[in-house]
Enzyme design. Structure first.
Site, PDB file in Angstrom:
ATOM      1  N   TYR A   1       0.730  -1.220  -0.011  1.00 28.32           N
ATOM      2  CA  TYR A   1       0.033  -0.190  -0.048  1.00 28.32           C
ATOM      3  C   TYR A   1       0.945   1.316  -0.017  1.00 28.32           C
ATOM      4  O   TYR A   1       0.756   2.369  -0.608  1.00 28.32           O
ATOM      5  CB  TYR A   1      -0.929  -0.063   1.280  1.00 28.32           C
ATOM      6  CG  TYR A   1      -2.021   1.070   1.397  1.00 28.32           C
ATOM      7  CD1 TYR A   1      -3.021   0.840   0.739  1.00 28.32           C
ATOM      8  CD2 TYR A   1      -1.887   2.097   2.196  1.00 28.32           C
ATOM      9  CE1 TYR A   1      -4.049   1.845   0.522  1.00 28.32           C
ATOM     10  CE2 TYR A   1      -2.647   2.988   2.127  1.00 28.32           C
ATOM     11  CZ  TYR A   1      -3.896   3.004   1.495  1.00 28.32           C
ATOM     12  OH  TYR A   1      -4.946   4.010   1.621  1.00 28.32           O
TER      13      TYR A   1
HETATM   14  N1  LIG Z   1     -10.193   5.468   4.278  1.00 25.78           N
HETATM   15  C1  LIG Z   1      -8.840   5.987   4.690  1.00 25.78           C
HETATM   16  O1  LIG Z   1      -8.679   6.225   5.698  1.00 25.78           O
HETATM   17  C2  LIG Z   1      -8.197   6.339   3.698  1.00 25.78           C
HETATM   18  C3  LIG Z   1      -7.029   6.900   3.888  1.00 25.78           C
HETATM   19  C4  LIG Z   1      -6.177   7.486   2.991  1.00 25.78           C
HETATM   20  C5  LIG Z   1      -6.335   7.174   1.477  1.00 25.78           C
HETATM   21  N2  LIG Z   1      -7.536   6.424   1.183  1.00 25.78           N
HETATM   22  C6  LIG Z   1      -7.709   6.093  -0.018  1.00 25.78           C
HETATM   23  O2  LIG Z   1      -8.931   6.798  -0.609  1.00 25.78           O
HETATM   24  C7  LIG Z   1      -9.646   6.019  -1.747  1.00 25.78           C
HETATM   25  C8  LIG Z   1     -10.778   5.719  -1.332  1.00 25.78           C
HETATM   26  O3  LIG Z   1     -10.944   4.636  -0.552  1.00 25.78           O
HETATM   27  P1  LIG Z   1     -12.240   4.744   0.545  1.00 25.78           P
HETATM   28  O4  LIG Z   1     -11.462   4.715   1.794  1.00 25.78           O
HETATM   29  O5  LIG Z   1     -13.199   5.706  -0.145  1.00 25.78           O
HETATM   30  O6  LIG Z   1     -12.429   3.193   0.434  1.00 25.78           O
HETATM   31  P2  LIG Z   1     -13.757   2.274  -0.138  1.00 25.78           P
HETATM   32  O7  LIG Z   1     -13.427   1.004  -0.010  1.00 25.78           O
HETATM   33  O8  LIG Z   1     -14.982   3.021   0.740  1.00 25.78           O
HETATM   34  O9  LIG Z   1     -14.127   2.820  -1.633  1.00 25.78           O
HETATM   35  C9  LIG Z   1     -13.186   2.547  -2.666  1.00 25.78           C
HETATM   36  C10 LIG Z   1     -13.992   2.062  -3.753  1.00 25.78           C
HETATM   37  O10 LIG Z   1     -12.964   1.727  -4.832  1.00 25.78           O
HETATM   38  C11 LIG Z   1     -13.544   0.713  -5.608  1.00 25.78           C
HETATM   39  N3  LIG Z   1     -12.621   0.093  -6.389  1.00 25.78           N
HETATM   40  C12 LIG Z   1     -11.799  -0.858  -5.842  1.00 25.78           C
HETATM   41  N4  LIG Z   1     -10.917  -1.536  -6.770  1.00 25.78           N
HETATM   42  C13 LIG Z   1     -11.388  -1.077  -7.975  1.00 25.78           C
HETATM   43  C14 LIG Z   1     -11.344  -1.082  -9.333  1.00 25.78           C
HETATM   44  N5  LIG Z   1     -10.226  -2.125  -9.707  1.00 25.78           N
HETATM   45  N6  LIG Z   1     -11.911  -0.835 -10.357  1.00 25.78           N
HETATM   46  C15 LIG Z   1     -12.988  -0.127 -10.101  1.00 25.78           C
HETATM   47  N7  LIG Z   1     -13.144   0.232  -8.943  1.00 25.78           N
HETATM   48  C16 LIG Z   1     -12.614  -0.257  -7.695  1.00 25.78           C
HETATM   49  C17 LIG Z   1     -14.404  -0.242  -4.587  1.00 25.78           C
HETATM   50  O11 LIG Z   1     -15.617  -1.028  -5.444  1.00 25.78           O
HETATM   51  C18 LIG Z   1     -15.032   0.856  -3.704  1.00 25.78           C
HETATM   52  O12 LIG Z   1     -16.314   1.487  -4.300  1.00 25.78           O
HETATM   53  C19 LIG Z   1      -8.274   5.043  -1.993  1.00 25.78           C
HETATM   54  O13 LIG Z   1      -7.449   4.980  -2.797  1.00 25.78           O
HETATM   55  C20 LIG Z   1      -7.891   4.846  -0.516  1.00 25.78           C
HETATM   56  O14 LIG Z   1      -6.612   4.070  -0.484  1.00 25.78           O
HETATM   57  C21 LIG Z   1      -8.303   6.029   2.083  1.00 25.78           C
END
Ligand SMILES: NC(=O)c1ccc[n+]([C@@H]2O[C@H](COP(=O)([O-])OP(=O)(O)OC[C@H]3O[C@@H](n4cnc5c(N)ncnc54)[C@H](O)[C@@H]3O)[C@@H](O)[C@H]2O)c1
Length: 242
Positions: free
Chosen positions: A146
């Site tokens: 990651y």
């Molecule tokens: N939640 C946190 O604390 C956090 C912190 C830092 C960064 N992020 C980043 O934010 C972004 C959004 O994550 P989130 O927390 O909203 O998670 P989430 O799991 O709620 O949403 C992620 C979405 O991405 C979609 N997805 C995953 N793989 C895919 C693919 N191959 N093709 C199309 N869609 C795909 C999933 O179906 C899901 O709807 C990510 O890049 C995550 O790494 C999240």
């Protein structure tokens, strides 16, 4: 912020930050095209959904061509699709786990941005926002896949910004801290994990997905028109406290 008349693509729009971003863009007048491996429950006449895997270049090119034909242009892209770490030390990671994280968070983002940018280049205008993470900078054990993907997003953001410098297209990223979404709900629904995590954040609260989405909208908007190639940490002060 007024996005009326703009067509904005949002990957990961079925959940979490991507969903909030799509909803906030719709509230602010945009036409939103969501791309997510899962179906979306957003119901709005200005929302159109493509249930596709962003790692599949053929499906992405077909979708982007269709979107251009339907809307005439692509004004913006928010790359919110992503998956979390495999949660083992790097020396225990098998190739399948490594490839899953890198191919989604880095290569999938590259594929979608490549094809959307080609359409933006035709219009000599566009804005792109990627999602990195505090884990591009502040590390913890068991997240090498990651961290590598999110460090890659920071570098890719700046590299893309320079490749697009002559086309009036800006590329930035946001690096969220702890955010309550589908990815983290299991952890933060545990009151002990939530309370402990909040002690680590100067703001003393876990972000909502809307807290991150509003910064994405700012970077997509003309209000940010002199910010380019940058990564903005949206983490309640987490990074500066480490
Ligand atoms: N939640 C946190 O604390 C956090 C912190 C830092 C960064 N992020 C980043 O934010 C972004 C959004 O994550 P989130 O927390 O909203 O998670 P989430 O799991 O709620 O949403 C992620 C979405 O991405 C979609 N997805 C995953 N793989 C895919 C693919 N191959 N093709 C199309 N869609 C795909 C999933 O179906 C899901 O709807 C990510 O890049 C995550 O790494 C999240």
């Amino acid at each position: 912020m007024n996005f009326t008349g703009k067509t904005i693509l949002v990957s990961g729009s079925a959940s979490g930050i991507g969903r909030s971003c799509a909803e906030l863009l719709l509230e602010n007048g945009a036409s939103v095209v969501g791309l997510d491996i899962n179906q979306s429950t957003i119901t709005n006449e200005r929302y159109r959904h493509y249930p596709i895997d962003i790692r599949d270049e053929h499906k992405v090119t077909d979708a982007i061509d269709e979107i251009e034909a339907l809307y005439g242009k692509i004004d913006g892209l928010a790359n919110c699709a992503g998956v979390y770490a495999s949660s083992v030390p790097f020396y225990e990671l098998n190739m399948e786990d490594w490839n899953k994280v890198i191919s989604t968070n880095l290569t999938g983002l590259f594929i979608l941005t490549k094809h959307a940018a080609k359409k933006m280049i035709k219009n000599n205008r566009g804005t792109i926002v990627n999602i990195s993470c505090i884990r591009s900078k502040i590390f913890r054990p068991d997240m090498a896949d990651y961290a590598a993907s999110k460090g890659g997003v920071v570098a890719l953001t700046s590299a893309m910004a320079l490749d697009l410098q002559d086309y009036n297209i800006r590329v930035n990223s946001v690096a969220p801290g702890f955010t309550y979404t589908g990815m983290t709900a299991d952890a933060f629904d545990n009151p002990e994990v939530k309370a402990y995590s909040e002690t680590l954040i100067p703001a003393r609260k876990i972000a909502s997905s809307a807290d991150i989405a509003k910064v994405i909208l700012f970077l997509l908007s003309d209000m940010a028109d002199y910010i380019n190639g940058e990564t903005i940490f949206v983490d309640g002060g987490f990074k500066i406290s480490k």
